[in-house]
Design an enzyme around this catalytic site. Structure first.
Site, short mmCIF file in Angstrom:
data_model
loop_
_atom_site.label_atom_id
_atom_site.label_comp_id
_atom_site.label_asym_id
_atom_site.label_seq_id
_atom_site.Cartn_x
_atom_site.Cartn_y
_atom_site.Cartn_z
N HIS A 172 17.53 16.56 -19.35
CA HIS A 172 16.98 16.39 -18.01
C HIS A 172 17.14 14.96 -17.49
O HIS A 172 17.13 14.01 -18.26
CB HIS A 172 15.48 16.70 -18.02
CG HIS A 172 15.17 18.08 -18.48
ND1 HIS A 172 14.00 18.39 -19.13
CD2 HIS A 172 15.85 19.25 -18.41
CE1 HIS A 172 13.97 19.68 -19.42
NE2 HIS A 172 15.09 20.22 -19.00
N ASP A 205 17.35 25.23 -18.66
CA ASP A 205 18.06 24.44 -19.67
C ASP A 205 19.30 25.17 -20.18
O ASP A 205 20.32 24.55 -20.47
CB ASP A 205 17.13 24.10 -20.83
CG ASP A 205 16.02 23.15 -20.42
OD1 ASP A 205 16.08 22.59 -19.30
OD2 ASP A 205 15.08 22.96 -21.21
N TYR A 209 5.35 11.36 -23.82
CA TYR A 209 6.21 10.37 -23.19
C TYR A 209 5.61 9.80 -21.93
O TYR A 209 4.92 10.48 -21.18
CB TYR A 209 7.63 10.88 -22.96
CG TYR A 209 7.78 12.09 -22.08
CD1 TYR A 209 8.28 11.97 -20.79
CD2 TYR A 209 7.48 13.37 -22.55
CE1 TYR A 209 8.46 13.09 -19.98
CE2 TYR A 209 7.66 14.49 -21.76
CZ TYR A 209 8.14 14.34 -20.48
OH TYR A 209 8.32 15.45 -19.68
N LYS A 254 11.84 6.36 -19.73
CA LYS A 254 10.91 7.10 -20.58
C LYS A 254 10.71 6.39 -21.91
O LYS A 254 11.68 5.93 -22.53
CB LYS A 254 11.44 8.51 -20.86
CG LYS A 254 11.58 9.37 -19.62
CD LYS A 254 12.19 10.72 -19.95
CE LYS A 254 12.37 11.54 -18.68
NZ LYS A 254 13.03 12.82 -18.96
#
Length: 186
Positions: free
Chosen positions: A66, A174, A135, A75
């Site tokens: 992503h 995905d 995250y 991140k």
């Protein structure tokens, strides 16, 4: 190395493995999972996190790869239960590591974290029976600009540690990620 953090560069420019100092004794252990001053001193980066995310997944779940085309997110990722194979792909056209990927095992046992700067694709594969993945992001989730690079794109060639005959568990988004040639880049 800064006294509280061990910073290890990876094969991708600006992606770091971060290992906080863990203090343990017969009672257990303690680690400072994030300290803005220590992070800045150790990496040379001044980042502001605006959102924390927590996901729970079962073994062989693959999430990603992503990224957001607008409102790009840096991140800082880690695992607090179980283990994952975490992957970052450099999609910055002007980067010396454009088109390269790096993979690192993150686990509740090794306490490793991975810093993934904005404009990289990111995903992970759960290696343990279950995993909890946390995250921090430098910008908010922006679904209108979300993109997904195909996890199994031959041009990128990620070597996912899947056992022979095992297919990853993925959602429809995905599973239908874009090829390297079709995916938007920076």
């Amino acid at each position: 190395m800064f006294s509280k953090l061990l910073i290890t560069p990876t094969a991708i420019h600006d992606v770091f493995i971060i290992e906080p100092k863990v203090f343990g004794d017969e009672r257990g252990w303690f680690a400072e999972s994030f300290n803005a001053d220590d992070f800045s001193k150790a990496t040379g980066l001044d980042v502001q996190f605006v959102q924390d995310n927590h996901s729970f997944s079962s073994q062989w779940t693959l999430r990603g790869l992503h990224y957001q085309v607008e409102k790009t997110q840096g991140k800082l990722v880690r695992v607090v239960a179980g283990s994952v194979f975490d992957v970052a792909v450099d999609i910055r056209k002007d980067s010396p590591t454009y088109g390269k990927w790096v993979g690192v095992e993150l686990s509740a046992v090794n306490h490793k974290q991975l810093w993934i700067p904005p404009q990289l694709a990111h995903g992970f594969l759960v290696l343990s029976p279950t995993a909890e993945f946390l995250y921090k992001t430098t910008d908010y989730y922006h679904p209108q600009s979300e993109a997904c690079l195909a996890w199994n794109d031959a041009t990128v060639g990620i070597e996912w540690p899947l056992p022979a005959g095992v297919q990853p568990n993925m959602n429809a988004k995905d599973a239908s990620g874009l090829s390297w040639d079709a995916a938007p880049k920076f």
